[in-house]
Design an enzyme around this catalytic site. Structure first.
Site, short mmCIF file in Angstrom:
data_model
loop_
_atom_site.label_atom_id
_atom_site.label_comp_id
_atom_site.label_asym_id
_atom_site.label_seq_id
_atom_site.Cartn_x
_atom_site.Cartn_y
_atom_site.Cartn_z
N PRO A 115 0.82 -1.21 0.00
CA PRO A 115 0.00 0.00 0.00
C PRO A 115 0.86 1.27 0.00
O PRO A 115 1.90 1.31 0.65
CB PRO A 115 -0.83 -0.11 1.28
CG PRO A 115 -0.15 -1.11 2.13
CD PRO A 115 0.62 -2.02 1.22
N GLY A 119 4.09 3.00 5.17
CA GLY A 119 5.22 2.72 6.06
C GLY A 119 5.90 1.40 5.79
O GLY A 119 6.78 0.99 6.55
N SER A 123 7.45 3.22 -1.86
CA SER A 123 8.21 4.09 -2.77
C SER A 123 9.58 3.50 -3.06
O SER A 123 10.02 3.46 -4.21
CB SER A 123 8.31 5.51 -2.23
OG SER A 123 9.01 5.53 -1.01
N ALA A 124 10.27 3.01 -2.03
CA ALA A 124 11.60 2.43 -2.26
C ALA A 124 11.51 1.24 -3.20
O ALA A 124 12.33 1.08 -4.11
CB ALA A 124 12.23 2.01 -0.93
N ALA A 125 10.49 0.39 -3.00
CA ALA A 125 10.36 -0.81 -3.85
C ALA A 125 10.10 -0.41 -5.30
O ALA A 125 10.69 -0.99 -6.23
CB ALA A 125 9.24 -1.71 -3.32
N ASP A 167 15.57 2.46 3.49
CA ASP A 167 14.51 1.80 2.72
C ASP A 167 15.04 1.24 1.40
O ASP A 167 14.73 0.11 1.01
CB ASP A 167 13.38 2.79 2.39
CG ASP A 167 12.62 3.26 3.62
OD1 ASP A 167 13.16 3.13 4.73
OD2 ASP A 167 11.50 3.76 3.46
C1 MEV Z 1 10.40 6.12 6.16
O1 MEV Z 1 10.07 4.82 5.66
C2 MEV Z 1 11.54 6.02 7.14
C3 MEV Z 1 12.07 7.35 7.66
O2 MEV Z 1 13.12 7.04 8.58
C4 MEV Z 1 12.58 8.25 6.56
C5 MEV Z 1 13.86 7.69 5.91
O3 MEV Z 1 14.60 6.92 6.53
O4 MEV Z 1 14.15 8.09 4.76
C6 MEV Z 1 10.99 8.10 8.43
#
Ligand code: MEV
Length: 335
Positions: A115, A119, A123-125, A167
């Protein structure tokens, strides 16, 4: 045409603090984003469907410069488009540094089980799989370290310089990893019985990171809280190496309390964290930027998933295994 996929992640410890140079331990999970890159004459066309878990569907297709007509918060759509644009730019830069002609445009198709903004590393994936697919479509294959670094540069650009390597390194390499500034490495990890609770919503990473930064600048005790999260990570990684997941769970609870003190929790996240703890989870905390989205618990029994299923505000609860593969090619018609 090349299709690559990359996993999402949960944070065992250290989100937010990692942005300020403290260590963090994210773990890749078996939920993937899949990106297909196909060369076209010019321009960039992006198609994305089903960027969701059950019950929360986003569909859009359009030119990356236009505004797609979708039923999802504008900031999420704009962020998603920003990530894709920057990922394609990084793929072209990598190709051009190797003397490969990069005049071509791309059709990019994204499908994801992760989703958006919840969290667990959507986005990274998307960025990692996107750079991998686009570079391979241009005929080059990047070493994983370079891929992770370029993916980090994308997050750094889109998140206005407020990003860590956590990430993107985790999604590229898979497994449990440790990130401290530029020092990124893979960790040995025992079996980790992850349970994820999802409230159906999302937090705004940029705003949440900025909020912690402001608090840290305003109050010495907030800065000390960030450093204490770093201490938890240093203890936690020793426990992880020793396979002591009971104690890892206990430190996850403390890490959650400190994130909550920094203002990045939410009522729904608290409800899910406490439901899992009351059901006997070894530990439970929010994961990622917070503000809504997902929490993660460690529970080898079925109890937490069952309890989360009855928790108001929890839209979905499921187990997620540790992904040990990282980014991978799903299909490459150029081979
Ligand atoms: C976001 O998934 C994680 C944070 O620590 C931001 C980051 O590490 O880029 C909040």
């Amino acid at each position: 045409m090349v299709t690559s996929s990359a996993p999402g992640k949960v944070y065992l410890f250290g989100e937010h603090a990692v942005v300020y140079g403290e260590p963090a331990v994210p773990c890749a999970i078996e939920l993937r984003a899949q990106v297909t890159a196909t060369r076209r004459d010019d321009g960039l066309r992006v198609n994305a469907g089903d960027l969701t878990l059950d019950g929360f569907t986003v569909e859009y297709s359009g030119d990356s410069t236009g505004h797609p007509d979708v039923a999802v918060a504008d900031n999420l759509v704009e962020a998603a488009m920003g990530y894709v644009n920057e990922a394609v730019a990084q793929a072209k830069a990598a190709a051009s540094e190797r003397g490969v002609d990069t005049d071509a445009g791309f059709d990019i198709t994204i499908e994801s089980d992760i989703p958006l903004g919840a969290g667990i590393g959507s986005s990274a994936a998307v960025v990692v799989a996107g750079i991998d697919a686009a570079t391979r479509e241009l005929g080059i294959s990047l070493p994983r370290e370079e891929l992770a670094e370029r993916a980090y540069q994308v997050e750094y650009a889109v998140q206005d310089g407020q990003a860590s390597r956590a990430d993107t390194f985790c999604s590229t390499m898979g497994g449990a990893v440790r990130v401290e500034g530029e020092d990124c490495r893979q960790l040995e990890a025992p079996e980790l019985p992850f349970v994820i609770g999802y409230d159906g919503g999302a937090g705004d990473t940029g705003k949440l990171v900025a909020g912690v930064r402001d608090l840290k600048e305003e109050y010495e005790f907030a800065a000390a809280t960030v450093e204490t999260i770093g201490d938890i990570v240093r203890e936690g990684e020793k426990l992880l190496a020793a396979g002591n997941i009971e104690e890892v769970g206990r430190l996850m609870n403390i890490n959650h309390g400190l994130l909550s003190a920094l203002g990045v929790s939410a009522r729904s996240l608290e409800a899910m964290v406490w439901a899992a703890r009351d059901a006997g989870a070894l530990g439970a905390k929010l994961t990622g930027a917070g503000g809504g989205g997902c929490m993660v618990a460690l529970d080898p029994t079925p109890e937490s998933v069952t309890a989360l299923g009855y928790t108001p505000g929890c839209e979905d609860a499921f187990r997620a295994g540790l992904d040990t593969t990282g980014v991978r090619v799903e299909d490459d018609t150029n081979e």
